[in-house]
Scaffold this motif. Structure first.
Motif, mmCIF file in Angstrom:
data_model
loop_
_atom_site.group_PDB
_atom_site.id
_atom_site.type_symbol
_atom_site.label_atom_id
_atom_site.label_comp_id
_atom_site.label_asym_id
_atom_site.label_seq_id
_atom_site.Cartn_x
_atom_site.Cartn_y
_atom_site.Cartn_z
ATOM 1 N N PRO A 1 -12.279 -8.498 7.075
ATOM 2 C CA PRO A 1 -12.438 -8.456 8.539
ATOM 3 C C PRO A 1 -13.359 -7.325 9.015
ATOM 4 C CG PRO A 1 -10.205 -9.072 8.022
ATOM 5 C CD PRO A 1 -10.868 -8.724 6.703
ATOM 6 N N PRO A 2 -13.969 -7.521 10.177
ATOM 7 C CA PRO A 2 -14.991 -6.586 10.637
ATOM 8 C C PRO A 2 -14.484 -5.158 10.839
ATOM 9 C CG PRO A 2 -14.414 -8.188 12.363
ATOM 10 C CD PRO A 2 -13.770 -8.646 11.112
ATOM 11 N N GLY A 3 -15.367 -4.191 10.589
ATOM 12 C CA GLY A 3 -15.032 -2.778 10.806
ATOM 13 C C GLY A 3 -15.618 -1.834 9.780
ATOM 14 N N PRO B 1 -14.548 -5.194 15.851
ATOM 15 C CA PRO B 1 -13.529 -5.229 14.784
ATOM 16 C C PRO B 1 -12.305 -5.997 15.281
ATOM 17 C CG PRO B 1 -13.714 -3.018 15.733
ATOM 18 C CD PRO B 1 -14.720 -3.856 16.433
ATOM 19 N N GLY C 1 -19.656 -15.196 10.502
ATOM 20 C CA GLY C 1 -18.908 -13.963 10.467
ATOM 21 C C GLY C 1 -18.385 -13.593 11.835
ATOM 22 N N PRO C 2 -17.082 -13.212 11.948
ATOM 23 C CA PRO C 2 -16.109 -13.253 10.853
ATOM 24 C C PRO C 2 -15.908 -14.669 10.314
ATOM 25 C CG PRO C 2 -15.026 -12.750 12.957
ATOM 26 C CD PRO C 2 -16.496 -12.675 13.178
ATOM 27 N N THR D 1 -8.106 -13.788 11.065
ATOM 28 C CA THR D 1 -9.122 -13.355 12.020
ATOM 29 C C THR D 1 -9.669 -14.530 12.822
ATOM 30 O OG1 THR D 1 -9.740 -11.795 10.302
ATOM 31 C CG2 THR D 1 -11.258 -12.006 12.162
ATOM 32 N N PRO E 1 -6.520 3.379 11.140
ATOM 33 C CA PRO E 1 -7.834 3.979 11.419
ATOM 34 C C PRO E 1 -8.973 2.973 11.425
ATOM 35 C CG PRO E 1 -7.003 4.649 9.241
ATOM 36 C CD PRO E 1 -5.892 3.942 9.931
ATOM 37 N N GLY E 2 -9.977 3.235 12.280
ATOM 38 C CA GLY E 2 -11.165 2.397 12.334
ATOM 39 C C GLY E 2 -11.722 2.203 13.729
ATOM 40 N N LEU F 1 -6.098 -10.365 3.737
ATOM 41 C CA LEU F 1 -5.388 -10.138 5.005
ATOM 42 C C LEU F 1 -4.060 -9.416 4.769
ATOM 43 C CD1 LEU F 1 -6.178 -13.539 6.741
ATOM 44 C CD2 LEU F 1 -7.079 -11.289 7.390
ATOM 45 N N ASN G 1 -6.706 0.869 5.854
ATOM 46 C CA ASN G 1 -6.330 -0.531 5.648
ATOM 47 C C ASN G 1 -7.541 -1.397 5.320
ATOM 48 O OD1 ASN G 1 -4.228 0.809 7.263
ATOM 49 N ND2 ASN G 1 -3.226 -1.190 7.135
ATOM 50 N N PHE H 1 -10.912 -15.589 5.818
ATOM 51 C CA PHE H 1 -10.652 -14.578 4.794
ATOM 52 C C PHE H 1 -9.545 -15.018 3.845
ATOM 53 C CE2 PHE H 1 -12.328 -12.150 8.483
ATOM 54 C CZ PHE H 1 -13.529 -11.785 7.901
ATOM 55 N N ASN I 1 -9.689 -7.697 14.169
ATOM 56 C CA ASN I 1 -8.291 -7.457 13.808
ATOM 57 C C ASN I 1 -7.780 -6.140 14.368
ATOM 58 O OD1 ASN I 1 -9.478 -9.389 11.882
ATOM 59 N ND2 ASN I 1 -7.405 -9.422 11.034
ATOM 60 N N LEU J 1 -4.789 -5.871 4.355
ATOM 61 C CA LEU J 1 -5.153 -5.280 5.649
ATOM 62 C C LEU J 1 -3.915 -4.954 6.473
ATOM 63 C CD1 LEU J 1 -7.624 -4.591 7.419
ATOM 64 C CD2 LEU J 1 -7.346 -6.825 8.487
ATOM 65 N N ALA K 1 -16.664 3.519 8.510
ATOM 66 C CA ALA K 1 -16.198 2.710 9.647
ATOM 67 C C ALA K 1 -17.356 2.461 10.595
ATOM 68 C CB ALA K 1 -15.064 3.438 10.382
ATOM 69 N N GLY K 2 -17.638 1.186 10.856
ATOM 70 C CA GLY K 2 -18.735 0.832 11.753
ATOM 71 C C GLY K 2 -19.074 -0.640 11.612
ATOM 72 N N THR K 3 -20.089 -1.067 12.334
ATOM 73 C CA THR K 3 -20.530 -2.469 12.283
ATOM 74 C C THR K 3 -21.762 -2.586 11.387
ATOM 75 O OG1 THR K 3 -22.111 -2.231 14.078
ATOM 76 C CG2 THR K 3 -19.837 -2.712 14.710
ATOM 77 N N TYR L 1 -26.620 3.757 17.515
ATOM 78 C CA TYR L 1 -25.331 3.057 17.489
ATOM 79 C C TYR L 1 -24.417 3.537 18.615
ATOM 80 C CZ TYR L 1 -20.847 1.361 15.509
ATOM 81 O OH TYR L 1 -19.623 0.760 15.297
ATOM 82 N N THR M 1 -24.696 -3.255 12.460
ATOM 83 C CA THR M 1 -25.753 -2.511 13.153
ATOM 84 C C THR M 1 -25.655 -1.032 12.826
ATOM 85 O OG1 THR M 1 -26.001 -4.123 14.909
ATOM 86 C CG2 THR M 1 -26.594 -1.866 15.463
ATOM 87 N N PRO N 1 -11.042 4.392 7.084
ATOM 88 C CA PRO N 1 -10.261 3.249 7.585
ATOM 89 C C PRO N 1 -9.428 2.675 6.444
ATOM 90 C CG PRO N 1 -12.609 2.704 7.436
ATOM 91 C CD PRO N 1 -12.478 4.110 6.985
ATOM 92 N N MET O 1 0.836 -1.208 0.000
ATOM 93 C CA MET O 1 0.000 0.000 0.000
ATOM 94 C C MET O 1 0.872 1.260 0.000
ATOM 95 S SD MET O 1 -3.272 0.914 2.469
ATOM 96 C CE MET O 1 -2.730 -0.294 3.640
ATOM 97 N N ALA P 1 -16.091 0.408 16.718
ATOM 98 C CA ALA P 1 -15.721 0.674 15.321
ATOM 99 C C ALA P 1 -16.254 2.036 14.912
ATOM 100 C CB ALA P 1 -16.299 -0.409 14.406
ATOM 101 N N GLY P 2 -15.382 2.894 14.436
ATOM 102 C CA GLY P 2 -15.780 4.238 14.026
ATOM 103 C C GLY P 2 -14.563 5.135 13.896
ATOM 104 N N GLN Q 1 -17.538 -8.250 7.329
ATOM 105 C CA GLN Q 1 -17.001 -9.540 7.784
ATOM 106 C C GLN Q 1 -17.824 -10.755 7.388
ATOM 107 O OE1 GLN Q 1 -18.530 -7.400 9.746
ATOM 108 N NE2 GLN Q 1 -19.819 -8.413 11.230
ATOM 109 N N GLY R 1 -3.037 -7.847 10.259
ATOM 110 C CA GLY R 1 -3.165 -8.708 9.083
ATOM 111 C C GLY R 1 -3.196 -10.195 9.403
#
Lengths: 388, 388
Positions: free
Chosen positions: B196-198, A248, B11-12, A27, A197-198, B20, B250, B15, A250, B23, B61-63, A223, B65, B248, A1, A61-62, B190, A24
């Motif tokens: 991966p989650p996020g 999240p 989930g997760p 998970t 970030p995340g 990965l 990555n 992957f 990872n 990420l 960035a979030g889930t 949320y 939900t 986010p 990256m 997560a945010g 995820q 990385g």
């Protein structure tokens, strides 16, 4: 990256290889024993990094803005009076967020590069009863550093909650949340905490949770609602899995690695390292004849520095010269001054090599711009301070 | 983080190594040209995966939900009528979220394992004017699959917006958002999207954006407000950086890798692969004498399967037998039935090896539990279907 160019912006920053490895890694389940242990450990470690032994950490997560939103949504009810102490873009944003949840917002805004005086804050708090006030510790847009300690004391004296936007300061600038009596200290992962970030990260005082528990209206933001997250944080801390949203995984594994590194360095050592590197950088800039955006160097942050572009240069060309020297810096962010200055992040895993290379790249860009200065004077100035 | 045990939860998931790797790669700036290109590409690729050529993607960035929250917060105004078609835990959650934004919510709830009939939905829509309805495509709590196509048609006929909670379905179950006329299709990274989650991911129709643009009240949730994110999505898609919150980086780099893999497989192939593997797994479970939670196998999802524990076994012991056989499955989630069933995720990069290994682990656990069955019958049943 990313190539080997040095990333010296105010977040994302250069991350430790072990943090990236954790990010990385394959998970695992959010209910796997080793993940439960990591998440629980993060919560305990945050208290050490925030210096808030009885505070309640939240890991969600945010973005950093979500962390601000979460603090505001949970602690503000319609028609609450909120005092925003603004030193730039992110102070203005906090005002906008507070209004969204129905607050009557009073903004005390400094001039660009300056801070709001304690007298003005005391005057405001004496004139009206405020439920809470917000402080931007380091406004990422200006690099201005506010001392939150006396403001938190004033807030306490006037029975007002204090929220510290520490997005660009937590784990870099000195913060002693509990000793200083700050009710919420919030940040995002990609700054001095040292994780991509995340993640939004907050530590909330028991007093603020009590105010939250006495709300008369539901939280406007689903949320962000502490009611959803509090049982999750408590469960993982007691090494039990619990579900509201999939964590999240990872990012949290990476957070544990970074928090362990931070605690191993020690908070006092970490604050000092940031102060020394920032001082070296600031003095180097001034020795080169460049002007800082903060009106006085004592108001300049230790996590990032905002510097006016040299006279008679075009900002974008100057930054591209620096880029050719393998260092990535950021442009301005404050709408009124956007094209007039640049920003250098120096936080988290930043070391002497990084800051020396950054100064060298700036000197090279100054030469290419035919700016009159003594070549090497920035490097020499910085090195003396770093070796002190 | 994870050993070589197979992660077969909803989930997760497992992957792809390239995802990965992306990420965990060194983070670049959120305004770096290659990141701008990745983010822009993700937005374009989402339209292909969602089969929504004119839809507006959001990557935040979030889930999952949070994705539900974002859809609700932007499209609901106080006193709007909202119809929630619920097949489990996540339908109930959507009702709770809608209420938070002031909606008058009507819930049409199915019996456990069943769906709500089209007749009942048509009746509800004919009785009252609803601004929007929500559908849970696959309720992760029950593994029940709802066919969203005829429901979206009914919604259209009654001038009601349709929101599809595709958290456990997007990029796994067949969804043709634009052809089927669904206004919002949302998910989390995820699940079948394979990251991966996020990340919360939504694609919103132009019609829904028009409804949003005609709001009379501000969005109750600051972080979720489309007004904050729309300019960012449009900027990155036109290959310009823009700032609201730090993306986010990555996770978005990983998302691009996964979306490219999904598009390379082709959506029709991908839907078929999920159907075949799910069918093999379901038939295997039935051949073993186990009972699915969905009342009919045609109501069973292709991304996950919920199966009742064998009679006379304790769920936690049965799952730990499976764990000893190096496969990780999930327990129940629906409060009323939580201890009675387990859940197996089979989505995203799932392949024949994974599902065969999972069935073998379940057979081994059945043997250890002294459950009467013909050893190998599950494997044989599955293999026949997989080889078809």
């Amino acid at each position: 990256m990313k190539s080997r160019k040095l990333l010296m912006i105010p977040g994302p920053i250069e991350f430790e290889p072990k943090v990236l490895q954790a990010l990385g890694a394959p998970t695992t389940s959010h209910v796997a024993p080793n993940f439960i242990e990591s998440f629980g450990n993060c919560i305990a470690l945050m208290r050490k990094v925030w210096l808030a032994p009885t505070g309640q950490p939240f890991v969600v997560a945010g973005t950093g803005t979500f962390a601000m939103d979460m603090a505001a949504a949970n602690l503000i009810e319609p028609n609450d009076n909120v005092l925003v102490i603004s030193t730039g873009y992110f102070g203005e944003r906090f005002a906008e967020i507070a209004k969204r949840y129905g607050a009557n917002v009073t903004i005390l805004a400094s001039k660009v590069g300056d801070i709001v005086s304690l007298d003005d804050i005391e005057k405001a708090l004496s004139t009206k009863k405020y439920k809470l006030l917000t402080i931007t510790h380091v406004d990422t847009s200006t690099g201005v550093l506010v001392n939150p300690k006396p403001i938190a004391e004033l807030a306490k004296k006037h029975h007002t909650l204090s929220i510290l936007d520490g997005v660009c300061s937590v784990a870099g600038e000195e913060i002693r949340q509990e000793e200083w009596g700050i009710d919420v200290v919030l940040t995002a992962s990609q700054k001095a905490v040292g994780v991509p970030p995340g993640l939004a990260l907050l530590v909330v005082s028991q007093k603020a949770l009590e105010v939250f528990n006495n709300r008369k209206t539901p939280v406007g933001n689903y949320y962000a609602d502490f009611n959803n997250w509090l049982p999750i944080m408590k469960a993982y801390e007691s090494r039990q899995a619990s579900y509201f949203g999939t964590p999240p995984v990872n990012l949290i594994a990476a957070l544990e690695v970074s928090l362990l590194q931070i605690v191993a360095e020690g908070m006092d050592n970490r604050f000092l390292r940031h102060q020394k590197i920032a001082s070296a950088f600031r003095e180097a800039m001034m020795a080169l004849g460049l002007k800082l955006l903060p009106v006085h160097k004592n108001l300049s942050a230790n996590t990032l520095t905002a510097v006016y572009f040299p006279k008679n240069t075009t900002g974008s060309i100057f930054l591209s010269h620096i880029g050719k020297n393998d260092v990535i810096l950021a442009g301005g962010l404050l709408p009124s001054h956007k094209t007039k200055y640049f920003r250098v992040g120096h936080m988290g895993s930043v070391n002497n090599n990084d800051i020396i290379a950054t100064i060298a790249a700036i000197e090279s860009a100054l030469s290419a711009s035919k700016f009159p200065f003594e070549i090497g004077i920035g490097l020499k100035t910085a090195l003396k301070i770093l070796n002190d």
